[in-house]
Design a protein around this motif. Structure first.
Motif, mmCIF file in Angstrom:
data_model
loop_
_atom_site.group_PDB
_atom_site.id
_atom_site.type_symbol
_atom_site.label_atom_id
_atom_site.label_comp_id
_atom_site.label_asym_id
_atom_site.label_seq_id
_atom_site.Cartn_x
_atom_site.Cartn_y
_atom_site.Cartn_z
ATOM 1 N N ILE A 11 50.088 46.804 28.932
ATOM 2 C CA ILE A 11 49.464 45.699 28.186
ATOM 3 C C ILE A 11 48.792 44.695 29.113
ATOM 4 N N PRO A 12 49.482 44.165 30.132
ATOM 5 C CA PRO A 12 48.794 43.177 30.977
ATOM 6 C C PRO A 12 47.808 43.770 31.968
ATOM 7 N N PHE A 13 47.955 45.040 32.316
ATOM 8 C CA PHE A 13 47.160 45.603 33.407
ATOM 9 C C PHE A 13 45.914 46.351 32.937
ATOM 10 N N LEU A 14 45.799 46.614 31.651
ATOM 11 C CA LEU A 14 44.654 47.387 31.180
ATOM 12 C C LEU A 14 43.322 46.655 31.359
ATOM 13 N N PRO A 15 43.237 45.308 31.126
ATOM 14 C CA PRO A 15 41.939 44.630 31.367
ATOM 15 C C PRO A 15 41.616 44.399 32.841
ATOM 16 N N LEU A 16 42.564 44.690 33.737
ATOM 17 C CA LEU A 16 42.391 44.353 35.155
ATOM 18 C C LEU A 16 41.286 45.138 35.863
ATOM 19 N N PRO A 17 41.009 46.416 35.513
ATOM 20 C CA PRO A 17 39.941 47.132 36.230
ATOM 21 C C PRO A 17 38.567 46.481 36.154
ATOM 22 N N VAL A 18 38.288 45.750 35.080
ATOM 23 C CA VAL A 18 36.957 45.151 34.932
ATOM 24 C C VAL A 18 36.659 44.155 36.055
ATOM 25 N N PRO A 19 37.489 43.125 36.287
ATOM 26 C CA PRO A 19 37.162 42.209 37.399
ATOM 27 C C PRO A 19 37.186 42.893 38.755
ATOM 28 N N MET A 20 38.059 43.896 38.923
ATOM 29 C CA MET A 20 38.107 44.593 40.201
ATOM 30 C C MET A 20 36.822 45.386 40.440
ATOM 31 N N LEU A 21 36.351 46.104 39.414
ATOM 32 C CA LEU A 21 35.137 46.903 39.569
ATOM 33 C C LEU A 21 33.898 46.024 39.702
ATOM 34 N N PHE A 29 27.208 47.465 45.744
ATOM 35 C CA PHE A 29 25.937 47.801 45.084
ATOM 36 C C PHE A 29 25.490 46.633 44.209
ATOM 37 N N PRO A 30 25.101 45.510 44.794
ATOM 38 C CA PRO A 30 24.794 44.313 44.003
ATOM 39 C C PRO A 30 23.640 44.504 43.030
ATOM 40 N N THR A 31 22.581 45.172 43.444
ATOM 41 C CA THR A 31 21.410 45.334 42.572
ATOM 42 C C THR A 31 21.738 46.187 41.361
ATOM 43 N N ALA A 32 22.384 47.325 41.576
ATOM 44 C CA ALA A 32 22.731 48.217 40.466
ATOM 45 C C ALA A 32 23.741 47.559 39.535
ATOM 46 N N THR A 33 24.687 46.840 40.092
ATOM 47 C CA THR A 33 25.708 46.185 39.267
ATOM 48 C C THR A 33 25.086 45.127 38.376
ATOM 49 N N LYS A 34 24.147 44.360 38.911
ATOM 50 C CA LYS A 34 23.497 43.323 38.114
ATOM 51 C C LYS A 34 22.565 43.912 37.066
ATOM 52 N N SER A 116 23.990 35.236 27.992
ATOM 53 C CA SER A 116 23.005 36.222 28.445
ATOM 54 C C SER A 116 21.954 35.617 29.372
ATOM 55 N N HIS A 117 21.688 34.329 29.218
ATOM 56 C CA HIS A 117 20.666 33.681 30.032
ATOM 57 C C HIS A 117 21.202 33.220 31.379
ATOM 58 N N ASP A 118 22.536 33.253 31.547
ATOM 59 C CA ASP A 118 23.157 32.639 32.719
ATOM 60 C C ASP A 118 23.165 33.601 33.894
ATOM 61 N N HIS A 119 22.902 33.064 35.087
ATOM 62 C CA HIS A 119 22.919 33.889 36.290
ATOM 63 C C HIS A 119 24.342 34.324 36.656
ATOM 64 N N GLY A 120 25.325 33.602 36.152
ATOM 65 C CA GLY A 120 26.719 33.956 36.441
ATOM 66 C C GLY A 120 27.346 34.832 35.384
ATOM 67 N N TYR A 121 26.544 35.629 34.701
ATOM 68 C CA TYR A 121 27.020 36.479 33.604
ATOM 69 C C TYR A 121 28.158 37.395 34.062
ATOM 70 N N LEU A 122 27.970 38.111 35.151
ATOM 71 C CA LEU A 122 28.994 39.035 35.636
ATOM 72 C C LEU A 122 30.245 38.279 36.086
ATOM 73 N N ARG A 123 30.048 37.189 36.767
ATOM 74 C CA ARG A 123 31.186 36.378 37.213
ATOM 75 C C ARG A 123 31.987 35.868 36.018
ATOM 76 N N PHE A 124 31.280 35.514 34.953
ATOM 77 C CA PHE A 124 31.935 35.028 33.741
ATOM 78 C C PHE A 124 32.864 36.093 33.161
#
Length: 741
Positions: A11-21, A29-34, A116-124
């Motif tokens: 339960i607590p660990f299932l959402p964890l891969p998203v911030p790690m990845l 791979f900053p360009t592809a990730t963005k 969607s307009h924010d540059h910090g979308y991924l960080r969010f």
């Protein structure tokens, strides 16, 4: 069933891969990730949805079997010290898991478009997923040390999210204020945990409750020390759930993005304090006076939060103080021992407040098309009004959330708040009077927020005035007639309006800011999804923002029926009590809360009457009689210049100043604590330099001067040294002789 519980650790660990990845992708791979950033939002929603389904499955099994499951394994073993790590699945855990996941999913879907307009979308989204992981880890923890670890992670995530736009000094100061304020409570929590470990020798809840109850029954503890440890534990909940006097961080936390406000105020950070007290209630309930202290803090927070919400102009700050007041109701219920009522109100308030915050975000999103991105303008209710025909879906959903929080049946908060109000009569008549009066204030300020935002109770509107009514004051809409653009002629007309220079801003009548004319733009070009359009009025939010709002409307309408306290023809309709049976039995209380229909109606009539009275007062004061005329002017017309008018103005302005200035509590902290700490630091710095360092420096300096003097005396002649030696000896002998006569 046993096999299902064995996999509850995910339960607590299932959402964890998203911030790690996301972090790994941005690093490698900053360009592809963005470029694939929308994919991460989908993964966040998907993983949290899996957790939600798993939590619901566990909840259904608990309702059917009234079971509790705990699994632990050894983490640290050293002689007599043993620290275990594990998870606990009981009704409180399952309720909190469902709240966190359902509200979290709605906020994530909503945020995909809002950010969607924010540059910090991924960080969010990385922060949000880690926030969900921390909170889920907190509610599934099986011991105090594990809770403290995730408790601090929740605080860290809130710091990052409140200061998400850290380039703005206001946001940076807000997250620092939240962090420092919560450190005060967290330090108390740590001391309380260590204190109870010293008493019982265990961090595990099951062992802790059993050992401590045996000590209490045998009178083998020092009650002064135990009470102090309990207060220190409760200090952590005071800070996290924004209870008086550590509530000052909550309104400033509105500097973060609106979806963060919805998540923090509904099901995560502020709910953590309520969860902690509910988890430790079997411990608190056997300690003399601590329950009275919890209920006292709760009732103070109830009334203080309601009074501070009366005059707020920022829509999010008004809702923030509303959250503070409602959390006070939950804390009051826990202090009274009403475990079921507190958790019931936690559930209903979470969905209603999430609906209100997401609705306010939709309003802010629309206002930004008029004034551009500026929190002082796009969140200011004084600059809103007349939104009903432009954002009808948002308006309707916000109205339902408002009525729910007011306690109007059959909406969600009516069922839970009414229970707390009725229980308060049995606990303390004084607390009951305050709680019922605050229910009326809640209805007043919530309807004030709704009317100012959607019904257009403003001194100035910006739209063409037909001129049919001969009044000295024009009424123009901020965005013009629907489908029309504001012409330069009309804009000049606005700037030539005669403003009331001496109109004191109050929560009855809103002052027209002298800078208002600078806030209005004749037109605004907006680039949206590649298309440049010119808007002169707000528009409804996109479907991806409206969908979560509509789902939360359904929760607000129907989640209250989960705890209907009725027993009809032998059928128990109270699902919540059946769900909470294991936890309520742990408190040695009766889980059956069923009452007859006529008793419930008799108790509910009074609470609904008070709420209706608050709604009527708000409607009377804030609903405009005709454009440009406030109902408050009716009061002024009846109260002539004289002693009564002076007294009335002083009372009105006094209430406004108290509310708008946050009860002067922030000023008190800034004056006496912040300034006092700085003076203390300056004194410590002075003492360190002049005394601590000054003594050895002085000795060294004195030695230097003595050496210089002696150096000048030396000439290298033995006869001179012998002469000085005999001279010193002669002087010493003479002094000794005279003192011994």
């Amino acid at each position: 069933m046993e096999q299902t519980y064995q996999y509850a650790w995910i339960i607590p660990f299932l959402p964890l891969p998203v911030p790690m990845l996301i972090g790994l992708g941005l690093l490698l791979f900053p360009t592809a990730t963005k470029s694939l950033r929308r994919m991460w939002a989908f993964q966040s929603v998907l993983l949290l949805s899996i957790v939600m389904i798993f939590s619901m499955n566990l909840s259904i099994q608990q309702i059917n079997s009234s079971s509790v499951y705990q699994y632990v394994w050894s983490w640290v073993i050293n002689n007599d010290f043993s620290l275990e790590f594990g998870y606990l699945i009981d009704p409180l855990t399952s309720i909190m898991s469902i709240l966190i996941t359902t509200v979290g999913i709605m906020v994530l879907i909503y945020s995909d478009n809002y950010m969607s307009h924010d540059h910090g979308y991924l960080r969010f989204f990385a922060y949000m997923s880690f926030f969900s992981t921390s909170m889920l880890g907190l509610v599934t923890s099986s011991n105090l040390i594990q809770i403290y670890i995730f408790w601090e992670l929740v605080g860290m995530c809130s710091y990052l999210l409140i200061g998400f736009w850290f380039t703005r000094p206001v946001a940076a100061n807000a997250c620092q204020k939240a962090f420092v304020t919560n450190r005060v409570g967290d330090f108390g929590l740590l001391l309380g945990i260590l204190g109870f470990y010293w008493i019982t020798g265990s961090f595990e809840f099951r062992d802790l409750f059993q050992i401590f109850n045996n000590f209490i029954s045998n009178n083998e503890v020092n009650f002064v020390f135990v009470t102090l440890c309990a207060v220190l534990l409760f200090a952590g909940a005071i800070a996290k759930s924004a209870q008086f006097p550590l509530h000052v961080w909550l309104p400033d936390a509105m500097e973060g993005p609106t979806p963060i406000s919805a998540l923090i105020h509904a099901a995560t950070m502020v709910a953590a304090g309520i969860f902690l007290v509910a988890r430790l209630l079997p411990l608190f309930i056997v300690i003399p006076h601590i329950m009275n202290f919890i209920s006292l803090i709760g009732i103070i927070t109830v009334f203080l939060g309601a009074t501070l919400a009366l005059a707020q102009k920022d829509i999010k700050r008004g809702l923030a103080y509303s959250t503070m007041s409602q959390l006070g109701y939950m804390m009051l219920a826990l202090g009274m021992g009403s475990y079921r009522s507190a958790l019931f109100h936690l559930i209903t308030h979470a969905y209603s407040k999430a609906l209100l915050f997401l609705g306010s975000g939709s309003v802010i999103h629309s206002m930004e098309t008029i004034v551009g991105y500026c929190p002082n303008k796009s969140q200011n209710m004084v600059l809103m009004g007349g939104l009903t025909k432009h954002v009808p879906i948002t308006k309707t959903s916000f109205l339902l959330g408002t009525l729910s929080l007011c306690g109007i049946p059959p909406l969600a908060c009516f069922w839970s708040k009414d229970e707390i109000l009725n229980d308060s009569w049995l606990y303390s008549p004084i607390f009951a009077i305050i709680a019922w009066a605050t229910a009326g204030l809640t209805a007043f300020y919530m309807c004030r927020i709704y009317l100012l935002t959607f019904e257009g109770h403003l001194n100035v509107h910006f739209q063409n005035y037909s001129g049919k009514r001969n009044t000295p004051f024009y009424s123009i809409s901020l965005w013009g007639k629907e489908g029309s653009k504001i012409s330069q002629k009309n804009f000049r007309l606005v700037t030539l309006l005669k403003m009331k220079k001496n109109d004191h801003a109050s929560f009855f009548s809103n002052k027209i800011d002298e800078n208002l004319r600078n806030m209005i733009q004749p037109f605004l070009s907006i680039t949206h999804l590649g298309n440049t359009k010119t808007y002169s009025y707000p528009y409804e939010s996109e479907n991806t923002m409206l969908f979560p709002i509509l789902i939360l409307v359904l929760f607000t309408l129907f989640v209250g029926f989960l705890g209907i306290p009725f027993n009809q023809d032998g059928v128990d309709l109270d699902i919540l009590s059946k769900w909470l049976t294991p936890s309520i039995n742990l408190l040695h209380k009766n889980a059956n809360n069923s009452i007859e229909w006529y008793e419930f109606i008799k108790d509910a009539v009074f609470s609904v009457s008070i709420a209706s009275f608050g709604i009527f007062i708000a409607f009377f004061l804030y609903k405009p009689v005709y454009p440009g005329f406030q109902n408050f002017d009716l009061i002024n017309s009846f109260i002539k210049i004289g002693p009564k008018r002076i007294i009335f103005d002083k009372i009105k302005n006094g209430i406004y100043d108290w509310s708008y200035n946050r009860g002067y509590i922030d000023v008190f902290y800034a004056t006496f604590l912040t300034v006092g700490m700085r003076k203390l630091a300056e004194f410590a710095h002075f003492f360190d330099r002049r005394v601590i360092d000054g003594i050895p420096n002085g000795v060294a300096l004195m030695s230097f001067f003595v050496a210089e003097v002696i150096k000048s005396v030396g000439g290298g002649r033995i006869s001179s040294y012998l002469f000085l030696y005999f001279s010193y000896v002669s002087i010493f002998l003479l002094i000794y002789y005279f003192f011994n006569l």
